[in-house]
Enzyme design. Structure first.
Site, PDB file in Angstrom:
ATOM      1  N   GLU A  44       0.853  -1.201   0.000  1.00 28.93           N
ATOM      2  CA  GLU A  44       0.000   0.000   0.000  1.00 28.93           C
ATOM      3  C   GLU A  44       0.881   1.240   0.000  1.00 28.93           C
ATOM      4  O   GLU A  44       1.836   1.341   0.759  1.00 28.93           O
ATOM      5  CB  GLU A  44      -0.903  -0.019   1.233  1.00 28.93           C
ATOM      6  CG  GLU A  44      -1.586   1.288   1.589  1.00 28.93           C
ATOM      7  CD  GLU A  44      -2.486   1.811   0.485  1.00 28.93           C
ATOM      8  OE1 GLU A  44      -2.439   3.026   0.234  1.00 28.93           O
ATOM      9  OE2 GLU A  44      -3.213   0.999  -0.136  1.00 28.93           O
ATOM     10  N   ARG A 118     -17.377   3.390   4.691  1.00 30.58           N
ATOM     11  CA  ARG A 118     -16.241   2.789   3.998  1.00 30.58           C
ATOM     12  C   ARG A 118     -15.095   2.480   4.971  1.00 30.58           C
ATOM     13  O   ARG A 118     -14.451   1.433   4.868  1.00 30.58           O
ATOM     14  CB  ARG A 118     -15.754   3.724   2.888  1.00 30.58           C
ATOM     15  CG  ARG A 118     -14.593   3.176   2.074  1.00 30.58           C
ATOM     16  CD  ARG A 118     -14.211   4.144   0.965  1.00 30.58           C
ATOM     17  NE  ARG A 118     -15.305   4.310   0.024  1.00 30.58           N
ATOM     18  CZ  ARG A 118     -15.475   3.533  -1.044  1.00 30.58           C
ATOM     19  NH1 ARG A 118     -14.638   2.552  -1.303  1.00 30.58           N
ATOM     20  NH2 ARG A 118     -16.476   3.745  -1.877  1.00 30.58           N
ATOM     21  N   TYR A 230     -28.432   7.425   4.602  1.00 32.11           N
ATOM     22  CA  TYR A 230     -28.715   6.247   5.420  1.00 32.11           C
ATOM     23  C   TYR A 230     -27.824   6.281   6.662  1.00 32.11           C
ATOM     24  O   TYR A 230     -26.781   6.941   6.686  1.00 32.11           O
ATOM     25  CB  TYR A 230     -28.482   4.945   4.640  1.00 32.11           C
ATOM     26  CG  TYR A 230     -27.223   4.921   3.819  1.00 32.11           C
ATOM     27  CD1 TYR A 230     -25.979   4.669   4.391  1.00 32.11           C
ATOM     28  CD2 TYR A 230     -27.282   5.128   2.440  1.00 32.11           C
ATOM     29  CE1 TYR A 230     -24.829   4.637   3.616  1.00 32.11           C
ATOM     30  CE2 TYR A 230     -26.139   5.101   1.665  1.00 32.11           C
ATOM     31  CZ  TYR A 230     -24.913   4.845   2.263  1.00 32.11           C
ATOM     32  OH  TYR A 230     -23.778   4.824   1.496  1.00 32.11           O
ATOM     33  N   ASP A 307     -11.827  -0.793  -8.955  1.00 28.16           N
ATOM     34  CA  ASP A 307     -11.823   0.501  -9.636  1.00 28.16           C
ATOM     35  C   ASP A 307     -10.677   0.649 -10.626  1.00 28.16           C
ATOM     36  O   ASP A 307     -10.792   1.382 -11.611  1.00 28.16           O
ATOM     37  CB  ASP A 307     -11.744   1.635  -8.615  1.00 28.16           C
ATOM     38  CG  ASP A 307     -13.057   1.881  -7.894  1.00 28.16           C
ATOM     39  OD1 ASP A 307     -14.078   1.288  -8.301  1.00 28.16           O
ATOM     40  OD2 ASP A 307     -13.072   2.658  -6.929  1.00 28.16           O
TER      41      ASP A 307
END
Length: 406
Positions: A44, A118, A230, A307
């Site tokens: 990462e 997320r 939400y 993505d």
């Protein structure tokens, strides 16, 4: 930094699978690959887990994968299971229809429909992966190059704070997002493009919004804009996302928001929704960019996922879901010890591409329908009011009914 010229299959590949990117797709891929027997290294670029973003929706197709990799219980505890999608007119404030979720979808598909922040999803996946003995994390690693030569492992070069380093791998999975560095190493790859839509996101305490908004997912349809909201964080907070058709003039793909100017977009909306939009003290905005999923996803022993391969508009709420599905199919194709990782990755691409492109097209179509105005909006609302909710809901069965390979 381009790909090697050779596409020759090595005599025998060994070593870990390297996953570039510790987002939702990358973490799910690491868990799915470890489940079938691979050692996995997750590299990462951020120096630590980057828990960013806002809420997202996980339909049953994604939840089946999360259950398979052992992460669903942790995610369910941090998420919320809405009873329905309540669709309303932004102009009048009147209900258009209410599509069942909750127990209805559990009964039909054997898995829940969850909404979750997320960061909570990413943290649950990371915590699950971090406990797995065959998954290793290396943070602060920025992709700088790739070598894919025959009779040798794939070599990826990284830049770190202490200089360059190499990682040798059995195969490389590019899960490094819409602005993927690894996508640029695939000949003929698709470029990320601005969609003409901007997302404004805010999270507030649930105590600051009306109680009747805390049981369902809300969808407000307006001219050239729509609103979704939400509960998240186990219903403690409330996620609000406004999606607007407009130009992007910022120098970066995200930015701060002038609250007064933002609220002017909604001057003709119903008082109830304008009051809700006035609750957050601050908003953040993102340019919505996409990647055409019909372009190439693989080259040699490199494959894209999520993505990086097919960044899509959020109007079908399937961006995370498609990345999660990718991970399950990838793991089912790329078996440990295979003599042909190149062929395995091509099979993965072939199995995924048609479905992903169809989902992308559905998202584009939904965006157009949501933003209709005048007589076309009146006709849309009339059809939705008159149609049985179960029939409207069944239009998504081909997405929600998908299950991962065993």
């Amino acid at each position: 930094m381009g790909p090697s010229k050779t596409m020759t299959e090595p005599a025998r590949s060994t070593g870990p699978v390297l996953v570039a990117g510790a987002g939702i797709g990358g973490l799910t891929a690491a868990l799915a690959l470890a489940r079938v027997g691979h050692k996995v290294i997750v590299a990462e670029r951020s120096p630590e887990l980057a828990e960013v973003g806002a809420g997202l929706q996980l339909s049953p197709n994604a939840c089946h994968v999360l259950e398979q990799i052992g992460a669903l219980d942790a995610i369910h505890g941090a998420g919320f299971e809405p009873e329905a999608v309540r669709i309303r007119s932004a102009r009048s404030g009147e209900d258009i229809t209410r599509l069942p979720l909750g127990s209805s979808l559990r009964k039909r598909f054997g898995a829940p429909y969850l909404v979750v922040h997320r960061a909570d999803l990413q943290r649950a996946l990371f915590d699950t992966a971090n406990k797995h003995p065959e998954i290793e994390f290396r943070f602060g690693h920025k992709v700088a190059g790739l070598e894919d030569e025959p009779d040798a492992p794939v070599r990826v070069r990284f830049e770190t704070t202490s200089g360059s380093t190499n990682i040798d791998a059995f195969a490389v999975i590019g899960a490094d997002g819409v602005w993927s560095a690894l996508r640029g190493m695939i000949p003929g790859h698709s470029e990320a493009r601005f969609s003409g839509r901007t997302a404004y996101r805010a999270t507030v305490s649930s105590s600051r919004v009306p109680d009747d908004l805390l049981t369902d997912t809300g969808l407000w349809l307006g001219n050239d804009a729509h609103l979704v909201h939400y509960p998240v964080h186990g219903s403690k907070d409330f996620n609000i996302v406004a999606l607007i058709e407009e130009d992007w003039t910022e120098k970066t793909w995200s930015g701060s928001v002038d609250r007064a100017s933002f609220l002017q977009h909604f001057g003709r909306w119903a008082p109830e929704v304008k009051a809700l939009l006035s609750v957050p003290d601050t908003w953040l905005k993102w340019a919505l960019c996409g990647v055409d999923g019909s372009g190439p996803w693989t080259h040699g022993r490199l494959a894209l996922l999520g993505d990086a391969a097919h960044g899509m508009l959020p109007f079908a709420a399937q961006g995370a879901g498609m990345a999660i599905e990718d991970a399950a199919v990838l793991a089912s194709c790329l078996k440990p010890g295979t003599d042909s990782p190149v062929a395995a990755l091509k099979t993965y691409e072939a199995k995924r591409k048609d479905r992903v492109v169809k989902v992308q097209q559905t998202a584009v179509s939904n965006g157009k329908i949501y933003h209709l105005s005048g007589p076309m909006a009146f006709a849309r609302d009339t059809v939705m009011r008159l149609a049985p909710p179960a029939r409207l809901s069944s239009r998504m069965d081909w997405i929600y009914g998908w299950k991962p390979p065993a």
